[in-house]
Motif scaffolding. Structure first.
Motif, PDB file in Angstrom:
ATOM      1  N   PRO A 303     -45.977  -5.114 -56.607  1.00 26.73           N
ATOM      2  CA  PRO A 303     -44.645  -4.587 -56.301  1.00 26.73           C
ATOM      3  C   PRO A 303     -43.645  -5.664 -55.894  1.00 26.73           C
ATOM      4  O   PRO A 303     -42.435  -5.507 -56.115  1.00 26.73           O
ATOM      5  N   ALA A 304     -44.132  -6.776 -55.304  1.00 22.11           N
ATOM      6  CA  ALA A 304     -43.212  -7.859 -54.933  1.00 22.11           C
ATOM      7  C   ALA A 304     -42.590  -8.492 -56.169  1.00 22.11           C
ATOM      8  O   ALA A 304     -41.367  -8.724 -56.222  1.00 22.11           O
ATOM      9  N   PHE A 305     -43.391  -8.800 -57.172  1.00 20.60           N
ATOM     10  CA  PHE A 305     -42.849  -9.369 -58.407  1.00 20.60           C
ATOM     11  C   PHE A 305     -41.972  -8.359 -59.137  1.00 20.60           C
ATOM     12  O   PHE A 305     -40.958  -8.728 -59.753  1.00 20.60           O
ATOM     13  N   ALA A 306     -42.351  -7.076 -59.094  1.00 21.81           N
ATOM     14  CA  ALA A 306     -41.520  -6.049 -59.725  1.00 21.81           C
ATOM     15  C   ALA A 306     -40.154  -5.975 -59.055  1.00 21.81           C
ATOM     16  O   ALA A 306     -39.122  -5.884 -59.737  1.00 21.81           O
ATOM     17  N   ALA A 307     -40.141  -6.020 -57.724  1.00 18.48           N
ATOM     18  CA  ALA A 307     -38.864  -6.005 -57.005  1.00 18.48           C
ATOM     19  C   ALA A 307     -38.031  -7.237 -57.352  1.00 18.48           C
ATOM     20  O   ALA A 307     -36.798  -7.159 -57.470  1.00 18.48           O
ATOM     21  N   LEU A 308     -38.701  -8.376 -57.511  1.00 19.67           N
ATOM     22  CA  LEU A 308     -37.984  -9.595 -57.917  1.00 19.67           C
ATOM     23  C   LEU A 308     -37.336  -9.403 -59.279  1.00 19.67           C
ATOM     24  O   LEU A 308     -36.193  -9.825 -59.503  1.00 19.67           O
ATOM     25  N   SER A 309     -38.028  -8.735 -60.199  1.00 20.88           N
ATOM     26  CA  SER A 309     -37.462  -8.526 -61.534  1.00 20.88           C
ATOM     27  C   SER A 309     -36.285  -7.561 -61.515  1.00 20.88           C
ATOM     28  O   SER A 309     -35.444  -7.583 -62.414  1.00 20.88           O
ATOM     29  N   ASP A 310     -36.210  -6.700 -60.485  1.00 18.40           N
ATOM     30  CA  ASP A 310     -35.032  -5.848 -60.327  1.00 18.40           C
ATOM     31  C   ASP A 310     -33.810  -6.669 -59.931  1.00 18.40           C
ATOM     32  O   ASP A 310     -32.675  -6.200 -60.076  1.00 18.40           O
ATOM     33  N   ARG A 311     -34.038  -7.879 -59.445  1.00 15.33           N
ATOM     34  CA  ARG A 311     -32.942  -8.759 -59.036  1.00 15.33           C
ATOM     35  C   ARG A 311     -32.595  -9.812 -60.073  1.00 15.33           C
ATOM     36  O   ARG A 311     -31.421 -10.126 -60.290  1.00 15.33           O
ATOM     37  N   ILE A 312     -33.607 -10.411 -60.703  1.00 16.70           N
ATOM     38  CA  ILE A 312     -33.341 -11.546 -61.601  1.00 16.70           C
ATOM     39  C   ILE A 312     -33.660 -11.244 -63.060  1.00 16.70           C
ATOM     40  O   ILE A 312     -33.363 -12.068 -63.934  1.00 16.70           O
ATOM     41  N   GLY A 313     -34.285 -10.109 -63.349  1.00 14.72           N
ATOM     42  CA  GLY A 313     -34.582  -9.756 -64.733  1.00 14.72           C
ATOM     43  C   GLY A 313     -36.074  -9.674 -65.010  1.00 14.72           C
ATOM     44  O   GLY A 313     -36.888 -10.292 -64.319  1.00 14.72           O
ATOM     45  N   ARG A 314     -36.418  -8.912 -66.048  1.00 14.58           N
ATOM     46  CA  ARG A 314     -37.821  -8.709 -66.408  1.00 14.58           C
ATOM     47  C   ARG A 314     -38.427  -9.946 -67.069  1.00 14.58           C
ATOM     48  O   ARG A 314     -39.565 -10.325 -66.800  1.00 14.58           O
ATOM     49  N   ARG A 315     -37.681 -10.557 -67.982  1.00 20.74           N
ATOM     50  CA  ARG A 315     -38.248 -11.604 -68.823  1.00 20.74           C
ATOM     51  C   ARG A 315     -38.749 -12.825 -68.046  1.00 20.74           C
ATOM     52  O   ARG A 315     -39.876 -13.273 -68.286  1.00 20.74           O
ATOM     53  N   PRO A 316     -37.963 -13.400 -67.137  1.00 17.17           N
ATOM     54  CA  PRO A 316     -38.470 -14.602 -66.453  1.00 17.17           C
ATOM     55  C   PRO A 316     -39.716 -14.350 -65.620  1.00 17.17           C
ATOM     56  O   PRO A 316     -40.601 -15.206 -65.543  1.00 17.17           O
ATOM     57  N   VAL A 317     -39.820 -13.182 -65.014  1.00 21.01           N
ATOM     58  CA  VAL A 317     -40.993 -12.872 -64.195  1.00 21.01           C
ATOM     59  C   VAL A 317     -42.226 -12.712 -65.076  1.00 21.01           C
ATOM     60  O   VAL A 317     -43.303 -13.257 -64.775  1.00 21.01           O
ATOM     61  N   PHE A 318     -42.094 -11.979 -66.178  1.00 24.76           N
ATOM     62  CA  PHE A 318     -43.234 -11.785 -67.086  1.00 24.76           C
ATOM     63  C   PHE A 318     -43.692 -13.123 -67.668  1.00 24.76           C
ATOM     64  O   PHE A 318     -44.902 -13.409 -67.720  1.00 24.76           O
ATOM     65  N   ILE A 319     -42.760 -13.924 -68.135  1.00 27.14           N
ATOM     66  CA  ILE A 319     -43.116 -15.195 -68.769  1.00 27.14           C
ATOM     67  C   ILE A 319     -43.800 -16.123 -67.776  1.00 27.14           C
ATOM     68  O   ILE A 319     -44.774 -16.820 -68.109  1.00 27.14           O
ATOM     69  N   PHE A 320     -43.322 -16.155 -66.539  1.00 23.83           N
ATOM     70  CA  PHE A 320     -44.001 -16.943 -65.502  1.00 23.83           C
ATOM     71  C   PHE A 320     -45.445 -16.491 -65.344  1.00 23.83           C
ATOM     72  O   PHE A 320     -46.372 -17.316 -65.274  1.00 23.83           O
ATOM     73  N   GLY A 321     -45.670 -15.180 -65.302  1.00 22.02           N
ATOM     74  CA  GLY A 321     -47.026 -14.667 -65.134  1.00 22.02           C
ATOM     75  C   GLY A 321     -47.924 -15.011 -66.301  1.00 22.02           C
ATOM     76  O   GLY A 321     -49.090 -15.385 -66.119  1.00 22.02           O
ATOM     77  N   ALA A 322     -47.393 -14.896 -67.527  1.00 23.67           N
ATOM     78  CA  ALA A 322     -48.204 -15.171 -68.711  1.00 23.67           C
ATOM     79  C   ALA A 322     -48.554 -16.657 -68.808  1.00 23.67           C
ATOM     80  O   ALA A 322     -49.726 -17.023 -68.997  1.00 23.67           O
TER      81      ALA A 322
END
Length: 444
Positions: A303-322
């Motif tokens: 949920p922390a990363f999901a909340a971050l993506s609500d602020r900065i966008g889905r793509r950068p968070v997903f790509i960092f994780g992958a």
């Protein structure tokens, strides 16, 4: 961005009717996913540690292990087929009907596994029955996450869609934790007792956890956006799959390739468990503890990363994780090959608990926001289940790739890095949707 920043019409369409609706949908998705994936993951643990000795000819342990991993993977064969059927039902008749059906089917097939006779008792019929039960699990899992994600996404506030939708994946992690915790005392039993009757206990317990999940979901309302689509009969998709592939085939392909990141999860939770215990002779309870701790950390990280993506966008968070997972699989598998317990714990928690959680926490909203409401469940289900199919067969592929000697794990790490890299590239081509109003999602 808050919902007040949206146009008035968009805000009224995107926001749920009551404050309680998003929380209730998130809770129902969390509990339902925990129940579903408790059932799904106890199979993975049993396939790695127990089934090779019970359901296959005992004269070739390596072949038995590969065959056991293959039965883990066969569930992913029926997942695309289940995705088409359940996606159609969910987009035509409602998310709630799909979620009720998947829960009951998963419980029935899991309980059935606990009742099966072994290879010593009925021979080749034993693994055949095991495969049938696993195929039924696959059909159930095909509709569960897509249905729960669609339900939660469509109930969520416009500016917190990723956070609320991430509870589906947090529930998945809770199911894995529960499954692993149940197996910990089982693996401490004398081996004769564990193999004769102890292994059946986690499968019989599925009846209880399914009853809990059904009780929670029974009063969950249908989503406002789905009901609005139903009222607009001129926009109603008579055959959602046909509409999906006519209008959003490129997004389905993106989800298929992005879902290859799931290879990281199955390699971590199934293959490396078997590799550590059976090849490197690391204690079973030690490796199960690594799984538990990593998933406890993931409960907060998702949920922390999901909340971050609500602020900065889905793509950068997903790509960092992958990409982060593609890198961390190397030191984790190296630590296992060295039998270095502190590094196994450290890199295992960092890989699965923290970094992979970035991709895992954001994909429910990322994929769901690619599709229009009238084809959302079909698009998510079909795209993810085809992509997840490789994840399901990743343990058996890795067992075949595994070499001998201290660097035998390297081909497996290359395989994981390649699939996670493909997932990252796929999302690079996607549109950013975290600021897109609900009624504009999936539209050009």
């Amino acid at each position: 961005m808050t919902s007040s920043a949206l146009p008035a019409s968009a805000a009224s369409y995107a926001e749920p009717e009551t404050v309680k609706a998003p929380k209730k949908a998130a809770l129902a998705s969390w509990i339902g996913s925990a129940v579903e994936y408790y059932d799904f993951f106890i199979y993975g643990t049993a396939a790695a540690l127990i089934f090779p000795k019970l359901f296959f000819a005992p004269n070739n342990p390596q072949a038995a292990a590969i065959a056991s991993f293959a039965t883990f993977g066969v569930a992913y064969i029926t997942r695309p087929l289940g995705a088409v059927a359940l996606g159609h039902i969910g987009d035509r008749f409602g998310r709630k009907k799909v979620l009720t059906f998947t829960l009951l089917l998963m419980g029935l097939s899991t309980f059935m596994i606990g009742c099966l006779p072994t290879y010593d008792q009925i021979g080749i019929l034993s693994p055949i029955l095991l495969v049938i039960a696993r195929l039924l699990q696959g059909i159930s899992a095909a509709g569960e996450q897509a249905g729960a994600n669609s339900m939660t996404l469509e109930h969520a506030p416009a500016n917190r869609r990723a956070f609320f939708t991430s509870f589906t994946l947090s529930g998945t992690q809770a199911g894995l934790i529960l499954a692993t915790l149940v197996f910990l005392p089982i693996t401490q039993m004398p081996e004769a007792q564990m193999l004769s009757w102890g292994w059946r206990i986690p499968f019989f317990l599925s009846a209880l956890v399914v009853a809990v999940g059904f009780w929670v979901r029974r009063t969950l309302p249908e989503t406002p956006v789905f009901e609005k689509e139903q009222e607009q009969t001129h926009e109603k998709a008579a055959l959602p799959v046909a509409v999906l592939f006519r209008t959003q085939w490129a997004d389905v392909l993106r989800v298929i390739f992005a879902a290859l990141v799931s290879v990281v999860s199955t390699i971590f939770s199934v293959f490396t468990l078997s590799y550590a215990v059976n090849t490197m002779q690391i204690d079973r309870s030690t490796m199960l503890t690594v799984l538990i701790l990593a998933n406890v950390v993931a409960l907060g990280a998702i949920p922390a990363f999901a909340a971050l993506s609500d602020r900065i966008g889905r793509r950068p968070v997903f790509i960092f994780g992958a990409l982060g997972s593609a890198a961390l699989i190397w030191p984790y598998m190296w630590a296992i090959s060295q039998g270095n317990l502190p590094l196994i714990f450290g890199f295992g928690i960092l890989l699965s608990g923290v970094v992979y959680s970035a991709a895992n926490g954001v994909w429910p909203s990322l994929y769901g926001e690619m599709f229009d409401t009238k084809v959302r469940l079909s698009g998510m289900a079909i795209g993810t289940q085809i992509g997840f199919a490789l994840g399901g067969f990743a343990p058996v592929i890795s067992a075949a790739l595994l070499g001998t000697g201290p660097t035998g794990w390297v081909p497996v790490a290359v395989f994981v890095t390649a699939t996670a890299g493909i997932a990252a590239v796929s999302i690079l081509t996607a549109r950013e949707t975290y600021r897109t109003p609900m009624e504009k999602l999936g539209k050009r």
